[in-house]
Design a protein around this motif. Structure first.
Motif, PDB file in Angstrom:
ATOM      1  N   ALA A  40       2.114 -13.166  -9.173  1.00 49.93           N
ATOM      2  CA  ALA A  40       2.713 -12.502 -10.333  1.00 49.93           C
ATOM      3  C   ALA A  40       2.538 -13.365 -11.582  1.00 49.93           C
ATOM      4  CB  ALA A  40       4.187 -12.215 -10.074  1.00 49.93           C
ATOM      5  N   ARG A  41       2.578 -14.678 -11.419  1.00 53.32           N
ATOM      6  CA  ARG A  41       2.335 -15.569 -12.567  1.00 53.32           C
ATOM      7  C   ARG A  41       0.902 -15.431 -13.061  1.00 53.32           C
ATOM      8  NH1 ARG A  41       5.134 -21.001 -10.369  1.00 53.32           N
ATOM      9  NH2 ARG A  41       7.266 -20.290 -10.522  1.00 53.32           N
ATOM     10  N   LEU A  42      -0.030 -15.329 -12.116  1.00 50.64           N
ATOM     11  CA  LEU A  42      -1.428 -15.136 -12.505  1.00 50.64           C
ATOM     12  C   LEU A  42      -1.624 -13.808 -13.222  1.00 50.64           C
ATOM     13  CD1 LEU A  42      -3.441 -16.351  -9.379  1.00 50.64           C
ATOM     14  CD2 LEU A  42      -3.327 -17.433 -11.616  1.00 50.64           C
ATOM     15  N   ALA A  43      -0.806 -12.831 -12.881  1.00 54.30           N
ATOM     16  CA  ALA A  43      -0.938 -11.496 -13.456  1.00 54.30           C
ATOM     17  C   ALA A  43      -0.500 -11.450 -14.920  1.00 54.30           C
ATOM     18  CB  ALA A  43      -0.143 -10.494 -12.628  1.00 54.30           C
ATOM     19  N   GLN A  44      -0.052 -12.544 -15.461  1.00 60.34           N
ATOM     20  CA  GLN A  44       0.267 -12.579 -16.887  1.00 60.34           C
ATOM     21  C   GLN A  44      -1.002 -12.589 -17.729  1.00 60.34           C
ATOM     22  OE1 GLN A  44       3.395 -12.074 -17.840  1.00 60.34           O
ATOM     23  NE2 GLN A  44       3.729 -11.933 -15.637  1.00 60.34           N
ATOM     24  N   TRP A  45      -2.113 -12.912 -17.103  1.00 57.35           N
ATOM     25  CA  TRP A  45      -3.398 -12.878 -17.791  1.00 57.35           C
ATOM     26  C   TRP A  45      -3.700 -11.417 -18.121  1.00 57.35           C
ATOM     27  CZ3 TRP A  45      -8.717 -12.645 -15.337  1.00 57.35           C
ATOM     28  CH2 TRP A  45      -9.704 -12.998 -16.243  1.00 57.35           C
ATOM     29  N   PRO A  46      -3.983 -11.086 -19.360  1.00 58.51           N
ATOM     30  CA  PRO A  46      -4.104  -9.676 -19.772  1.00 58.51           C
ATOM     31  C   PRO A  46      -5.005  -8.786 -18.907  1.00 58.51           C
ATOM     32  CG  PRO A  46      -4.057 -11.074 -21.704  1.00 58.51           C
ATOM     33  CD  PRO A  46      -4.109 -11.988 -20.504  1.00 58.51           C
ATOM     34  N   PRO A  47      -6.202  -9.220 -18.488  1.00 52.50           N
ATOM     35  CA  PRO A  47      -6.991  -8.310 -17.637  1.00 52.50           C
ATOM     36  C   PRO A  47      -6.305  -7.991 -16.300  1.00 52.50           C
ATOM     37  CG  PRO A  47      -8.406 -10.011 -18.555  1.00 52.50           C
ATOM     38  CD  PRO A  47      -6.989 -10.385 -18.880  1.00 52.50           C
ATOM     39  N   LEU A  48      -5.655  -8.980 -15.710  1.00 52.58           N
ATOM     40  CA  LEU A  48      -4.939  -8.733 -14.457  1.00 52.58           C
ATOM     41  C   LEU A  48      -3.705  -7.877 -14.685  1.00 52.58           C
ATOM     42  CD1 LEU A  48      -5.150 -12.071 -12.435  1.00 52.58           C
ATOM     43  CD2 LEU A  48      -6.315  -9.919 -12.013  1.00 52.58           C
ATOM     44  N   ARG A  49      -3.067  -8.058 -15.840  1.00 49.63           N
ATOM     45  CA  ARG A  49      -1.902  -7.243 -16.163  1.00 49.63           C
ATOM     46  C   ARG A  49      -2.302  -5.768 -16.259  1.00 49.63           C
ATOM     47  NH1 ARG A  49       0.453  -8.713 -21.519  1.00 49.63           N
ATOM     48  NH2 ARG A  49      -0.165 -10.730 -20.749  1.00 49.63           N
ATOM     49  N   ARG A  50      -3.444  -5.505 -16.879  1.00 45.04           N
ATOM     50  CA  ARG A  50      -3.924  -4.121 -16.978  1.00 45.04           C
ATOM     51  C   ARG A  50      -4.289  -3.570 -15.604  1.00 45.04           C
ATOM     52  NH1 ARG A  50      -6.081  -6.276 -21.736  1.00 45.04           N
ATOM     53  NH2 ARG A  50      -8.096  -6.728 -20.777  1.00 45.04           N
ATOM     54  N   LEU A  51      -4.912  -4.400 -14.764  1.00 47.01           N
ATOM     55  CA  LEU A  51      -5.272  -3.969 -13.417  1.00 47.01           C
ATOM     56  C   LEU A  51      -4.020  -3.646 -12.597  1.00 47.01           C
ATOM     57  CD1 LEU A  51      -7.400  -3.549 -11.191  1.00 47.01           C
ATOM     58  CD2 LEU A  51      -7.155  -5.989 -10.649  1.00 47.01           C
ATOM     59  N   GLU A  52      -3.008  -4.494 -12.695  1.00 47.64           N
ATOM     60  CA  GLU A  52      -1.760  -4.233 -11.975  1.00 47.64           C
ATOM     61  C   GLU A  52      -1.084  -2.963 -12.475  1.00 47.64           C
ATOM     62  OE1 GLU A  52       0.955  -7.475 -11.758  1.00 47.64           O
ATOM     63  OE2 GLU A  52      -0.196  -8.437 -10.167  1.00 47.64           O
ATOM     64  N   ALA A  53      -1.128  -2.730 -13.764  1.00 46.20           N
ATOM     65  CA  ALA A  53      -0.534  -1.502 -14.306  1.00 46.20           C
ATOM     66  C   ALA A  53      -1.263  -0.276 -13.750  1.00 46.20           C
ATOM     67  CB  ALA A  53      -0.589  -1.519 -15.830  1.00 46.20           C
ATOM     68  N   ALA A  54      -2.587  -0.359 -13.665  1.00 40.38           N
ATOM     69  CA  ALA A  54      -3.363   0.758 -13.109  1.00 40.38           C
ATOM     70  C   ALA A  54      -3.029   0.965 -11.635  1.00 40.38           C
ATOM     71  CB  ALA A  54      -4.856   0.501 -13.288  1.00 40.38           C
ATOM     72  N   ILE A  55      -2.872  -0.125 -10.898  1.00 42.07           N
ATOM     73  CA  ILE A  55      -2.512  -0.024  -9.478  1.00 42.07           C
ATOM     74  C   ILE A  55      -1.130   0.613  -9.328  1.00 42.07           C
ATOM     75  CG2 ILE A  55      -1.903  -1.376  -7.418  1.00 42.07           C
ATOM     76  CD1 ILE A  55      -4.195  -3.305  -8.231  1.00 42.07           C
ATOM     77  N   GLY A  56      -0.220   0.248 -10.191  1.00 43.39           N
ATOM     78  CA  GLY A  56       1.136   0.802 -10.143  1.00 43.39           C
ATOM     79  C   GLY A  56       1.193   2.296 -10.434  1.00 43.39           C
ATOM     80  N   ARG A  57       0.175   2.816 -11.113  1.00 46.37           N
ATOM     81  CA  ARG A  57       0.154   4.252 -11.441  1.00 46.37           C
ATOM     82  C   ARG A  57      -0.598   5.087 -10.406  1.00 46.37           C
ATOM     83  NH1 ARG A  57      -1.104   1.971 -16.525  1.00 46.37           N
ATOM     84  NH2 ARG A  57      -3.294   2.459 -16.193  1.00 46.37           N
ATOM     85  N   LEU A  58      -1.125   4.457  -9.363  1.00 46.66           N
ATOM     86  CA  LEU A  58      -1.907   5.196  -8.376  1.00 46.66           C
ATOM     87  C   LEU A  58      -1.056   6.202  -7.606  1.00 46.66           C
ATOM     88  CD1 LEU A  58      -4.083   2.348  -6.820  1.00 46.66           C
ATOM     89  CD2 LEU A  58      -4.900   4.268  -8.195  1.00 46.66           C
ATOM     90  N   PRO A  59      -1.667   7.315  -7.198  1.00 47.20           N
ATOM     91  CA  PRO A  59      -0.958   8.235  -6.303  1.00 47.20           C
ATOM     92  C   PRO A  59      -0.827   7.597  -4.916  1.00 47.20           C
ATOM     93  CG  PRO A  59      -3.214   8.964  -6.642  1.00 47.20           C
ATOM     94  CD  PRO A  59      -2.993   7.790  -7.557  1.00 47.20           C
ATOM     95  N   ALA A  60      -0.079   8.234  -4.053  1.00 44.61           N
ATOM     96  CA  ALA A  60       0.274   7.643  -2.756  1.00 44.61           C
ATOM     97  C   ALA A  60      -0.945   7.228  -1.936  1.00 44.61           C
ATOM     98  CB  ALA A  60       1.140   8.616  -1.974  1.00 44.61           C
ATOM     99  N   TYR A  61      -1.905   8.114  -1.744  1.00 41.76           N
ATOM    100  CA  TYR A  61      -3.046   7.758  -0.902  1.00 41.76           C
ATOM    101  C   TYR A  61      -3.979   6.765  -1.584  1.00 41.76           C
ATOM    102  CZ  TYR A  61      -1.621  10.865   2.800  1.00 41.76           C
ATOM    103  OH  TYR A  61      -0.926  11.429   3.824  1.00 41.76           O
ATOM    104  N   GLY A  62      -4.022   6.782  -2.896  1.00 38.72           N
ATOM    105  CA  GLY A  62      -4.773   5.751  -3.617  1.00 38.72           C
ATOM    106  C   GLY A  62      -4.134   4.388  -3.424  1.00 38.72           C
ATOM    107  N   ALA A  63      -2.802   4.367  -3.466  1.00 33.62           N
ATOM    108  CA  ALA A  63      -2.068   3.115  -3.237  1.00 33.62           C
ATOM    109  C   ALA A  63      -2.310   2.608  -1.822  1.00 33.62           C
ATOM    110  CB  ALA A  63      -0.577   3.336  -3.478  1.00 33.62           C
ATOM    111  N   LEU A  64      -2.365   3.529  -0.864  1.00 31.52           N
ATOM    112  CA  LEU A  64      -2.623   3.138   0.524  1.00 31.52           C
ATOM    113  C   LEU A  64      -4.020   2.530   0.662  1.00 31.52           C
ATOM    114  CD1 LEU A  64      -1.539   3.128   3.415  1.00 31.52           C
ATOM    115  CD2 LEU A  64      -2.521   5.411   3.691  1.00 31.52           C
ATOM    116  N   ALA A  65      -4.993   3.133  -0.005  1.00 29.43           N
ATOM    117  CA  ALA A  65      -6.357   2.595   0.038  1.00 29.43           C
ATOM    118  C   ALA A  65      -6.406   1.195  -0.574  1.00 29.43           C
ATOM    119  CB  ALA A  65      -7.317   3.534  -0.699  1.00 29.43           C
TER     120      ALA A  65
END
Length: 169
Positions: A40-65
Protein backbone atom coordinates in the motif's frame (compact mmCIF):
# COMPACT_ATOMS: atom_id res chain seq x y z
CA UNK A 1 -15.75 -57.69 12.95
CA UNK A 2 -13.71 -55.87 10.35
CA UNK A 3 -10.19 -54.76 11.15
CA UNK A 4 -9.35 -51.43 9.60
CA UNK A 5 -5.57 -50.98 9.67
CA UNK A 6 -5.76 -47.78 7.64
CA UNK A 7 -7.85 -46.17 10.36
CA UNK A 8 -4.98 -46.59 12.82
CA UNK A 9 -2.67 -44.90 10.36
CA UNK A 10 -5.11 -42.09 9.56
CA UNK A 11 -5.59 -40.85 13.14
CA UNK A 12 -1.97 -39.82 13.79
CA UNK A 13 -1.55 -38.68 10.19
CA UNK A 14 -4.60 -36.44 10.51
CA UNK A 15 -3.00 -34.64 13.47
CA UNK A 16 0.20 -34.08 11.53
CA UNK A 17 -1.74 -32.79 8.51
CA UNK A 18 -3.76 -30.44 10.73
CA UNK A 19 -0.58 -29.13 12.34
CA UNK A 20 1.11 -28.51 8.98
CA UNK A 21 -1.99 -26.78 7.60
CA UNK A 22 -2.29 -24.65 10.72
CA UNK A 23 1.36 -23.62 10.50
CA UNK A 24 0.99 -22.77 6.82
CA UNK A 25 -2.09 -20.66 7.53
CA UNK A 26 -0.33 -19.04 10.47
CA UNK A 27 2.58 -18.11 8.20
CA UNK A 28 0.12 -16.60 5.72
CA UNK A 29 -1.64 -14.69 8.49
CA UNK A 30 1.65 -13.44 9.87
CA UNK A 31 2.66 -12.00 6.53
CA UNK A 32 -0.72 -10.96 5.15
CA UNK A 33 -1.24 -7.61 6.90
CA UNK A 34 2.36 -6.33 7.08
CA UNK A 35 3.06 -7.24 3.46
CA UNK A 36 -0.20 -5.65 2.30
CA UNK A 37 0.73 -2.46 4.19
CA UNK A 38 4.12 -2.38 2.49
CA UNK A 39 2.52 -2.69 -0.93
CA UNK A 40 0.00 0.00 0.00
CA UNK A 41 2.95 2.33 0.63
CA UNK A 42 4.28 1.57 -2.83
CA UNK A 43 0.84 2.34 -4.23
CA UNK A 44 1.33 6.00 -3.35
CA UNK A 45 3.29 6.25 -6.58
CA UNK A 46 0.80 7.85 -9.02
CA UNK A 47 0.86 5.14 -11.74
CA UNK A 48 0.23 2.42 -9.16
CA UNK A 49 -2.44 4.54 -7.51
CA UNK A 50 -4.28 4.76 -10.84
CA UNK A 51 -3.88 1.01 -11.40
CA UNK A 52 -5.28 0.25 -7.95
CA UNK A 53 -8.22 2.57 -8.56
CA UNK A 54 -8.96 0.73 -11.82
CA UNK A 55 -8.73 -2.63 -10.03
CA UNK A 56 -11.12 -1.37 -7.35
CA UNK A 57 -13.71 -0.51 -10.01
CA UNK A 58 -13.68 -3.95 -11.65
CA UNK A 59 -16.86 -6.02 -11.80
CA UNK A 60 -16.97 -9.24 -9.78
CA UNK A 61 -15.60 -11.67 -12.38
CA UNK A 62 -12.97 -9.18 -13.49
CA UNK A 63 -11.86 -8.88 -9.87
CA UNK A 64 -11.71 -12.68 -9.65
CA UNK A 65 -9.52 -12.83 -12.75
CA UNK A 66 -7.17 -10.19 -11.31
CA UNK A 67 -7.00 -12.09 -8.02
CA UNK A 68 -5.84 -15.21 -9.87
CA UNK A 69 -3.05 -13.40 -11.71
CA UNK A 70 -0.36 -13.67 -8.98
CA UNK A 71 -0.72 -17.45 -8.81
CA UNK A 72 -0.41 -17.75 -12.58
CA UNK A 73 2.45 -15.26 -12.78
CA UNK A 74 4.47 -17.02 -10.08
CA UNK A 75 3.92 -20.53 -11.45
CA UNK A 76 6.93 -20.36 -13.84
CA UNK A 77 9.08 -19.02 -10.99
CA UNK A 78 8.10 -21.93 -8.74
CA UNK A 79 8.71 -24.44 -11.54
CA UNK A 80 12.13 -22.86 -12.06
CA UNK A 81 12.81 -23.19 -8.34
CA UNK A 82 11.90 -26.88 -8.46
CA UNK A 83 14.21 -27.27 -11.46
CA UNK A 84 17.02 -25.65 -9.46
CA UNK A 85 16.40 -28.04 -6.58
CA UNK A 86 16.37 -31.00 -8.96
CA UNK A 87 19.59 -29.91 -10.60
CA UNK A 88 21.47 -29.86 -7.32
CA UNK A 89 21.09 -26.21 -6.33
CA UNK A 90 18.67 -26.83 -3.48
CA UNK A 91 19.62 -23.73 -1.49
CA UNK A 92 19.00 -21.39 -4.39
CA UNK A 93 15.75 -23.17 -5.25
CA UNK A 94 14.48 -22.91 -1.68
CA UNK A 95 15.38 -19.22 -1.51
CA UNK A 96 13.50 -18.66 -4.76
CA UNK A 97 10.44 -20.50 -3.44
CA UNK A 98 10.45 -18.48 -0.19
CA UNK A 99 10.83 -15.19 -2.09
CA UNK A 100 8.04 -16.18 -4.49
CA UNK A 101 5.84 -17.09 -1.51
CA UNK A 102 6.49 -13.74 0.17
CA UNK A 103 5.92 -11.76 -3.02
CA UNK A 104 2.82 -13.79 -3.87
CA UNK A 105 1.38 -13.31 -0.39
CA UNK A 106 2.03 -9.56 -0.52
CA UNK A 107 0.44 -9.11 -3.94
CA UNK A 108 -2.48 -11.40 -3.15
CA UNK A 109 -3.17 -9.60 0.14
CA UNK A 110 -3.18 -6.21 -1.56
CA UNK A 111 -5.29 -7.40 -4.48
CA UNK A 112 -7.77 -9.07 -2.15
CA UNK A 113 -8.20 -5.86 -0.17
CA UNK A 114 -8.89 -4.02 -3.43
CA UNK A 115 -11.23 -6.62 -4.93
CA UNK A 116 -13.05 -7.90 -1.85
CA UNK A 117 -16.16 -5.71 -2.23
CA UNK A 118 -16.65 -6.89 -5.82
CA UNK A 119 -15.89 -10.52 -4.96
CA UNK A 120 -18.43 -10.54 -2.14
CA UNK A 121 -21.11 -9.76 -4.72
CA UNK A 122 -20.65 -13.32 -5.99
CA UNK A 123 -22.88 -15.45 -3.75
CA UNK A 124 -20.76 -18.58 -4.18
CA UNK A 125 -17.58 -16.65 -3.34
CA UNK A 126 -19.15 -15.04 -0.26
CA UNK A 127 -20.34 -18.46 0.99
CA UNK A 128 -16.96 -20.03 0.33
CA UNK A 129 -15.15 -17.18 2.02
CA UNK A 130 -17.38 -17.47 5.07
CA UNK A 131 -16.81 -21.24 5.27
CA UNK A 132 -13.07 -20.76 4.79
CA UNK A 133 -12.98 -18.14 7.55
CA UNK A 134 -14.84 -20.39 10.00
CA UNK A 135 -12.68 -23.41 9.15
CA UNK A 136 -9.49 -21.36 9.46
CA UNK A 137 -10.59 -19.92 12.82
CA UNK A 138 -11.34 -23.41 14.12
CA UNK A 139 -8.00 -24.75 12.93
CA UNK A 140 -6.07 -21.85 14.44
CA UNK A 141 -8.10 -22.21 17.66
CA UNK A 142 -7.08 -25.86 17.79
CA UNK A 143 -3.43 -24.87 17.25
CA UNK A 144 -3.51 -22.15 19.92
CA UNK A 145 -5.06 -24.57 22.43
CA UNK A 146 -2.45 -27.26 21.75
CA UNK A 147 0.25 -28.18 24.24
CA UNK A 148 2.98 -27.46 21.67
CA UNK A 149 1.69 -23.92 21.09
CA UNK A 150 1.40 -23.18 24.80
CA UNK A 151 4.93 -24.45 25.41
CA UNK A 152 6.30 -22.40 22.52
CA UNK A 153 4.59 -19.26 23.86
CA UNK A 154 5.99 -19.90 27.35
CA UNK A 155 9.46 -20.39 25.89
CA UNK A 156 9.12 -17.19 23.87
CA UNK A 157 8.13 -15.23 26.99
CA UNK A 158 11.07 -16.70 28.89
CA UNK A 159 13.50 -15.82 26.09
CA UNK A 160 12.18 -12.26 25.91
CA UNK A 161 12.54 -11.87 29.66
CA UNK A 162 16.10 -13.20 29.56
CA UNK A 163 16.92 -10.93 26.64
CA UNK A 164 15.63 -7.88 28.55
CA UNK A 165 17.68 -8.85 31.60
CA UNK A 166 20.76 -9.32 29.43
CA UNK A 167 20.31 -5.90 27.80
CA UNK A 168 19.81 -4.20 31.17
CA UNK A 169 22.94 -5.79 32.60
Amino acid sequence: MKFLPLRFLWLPLRGVIRLLLALLILFEEWGWEPLARQLARLAQWPPLRRLEAAIGRLPAYGALAVLLLPALALLPVKIGALWLIGSGRAGLGLILIVLAKLLGTAVLARLFSLTRPALMQLAWFARGYQRWSLWKAGLLGWLHASWVWRQARAMRRLLRLQWRRFRQA
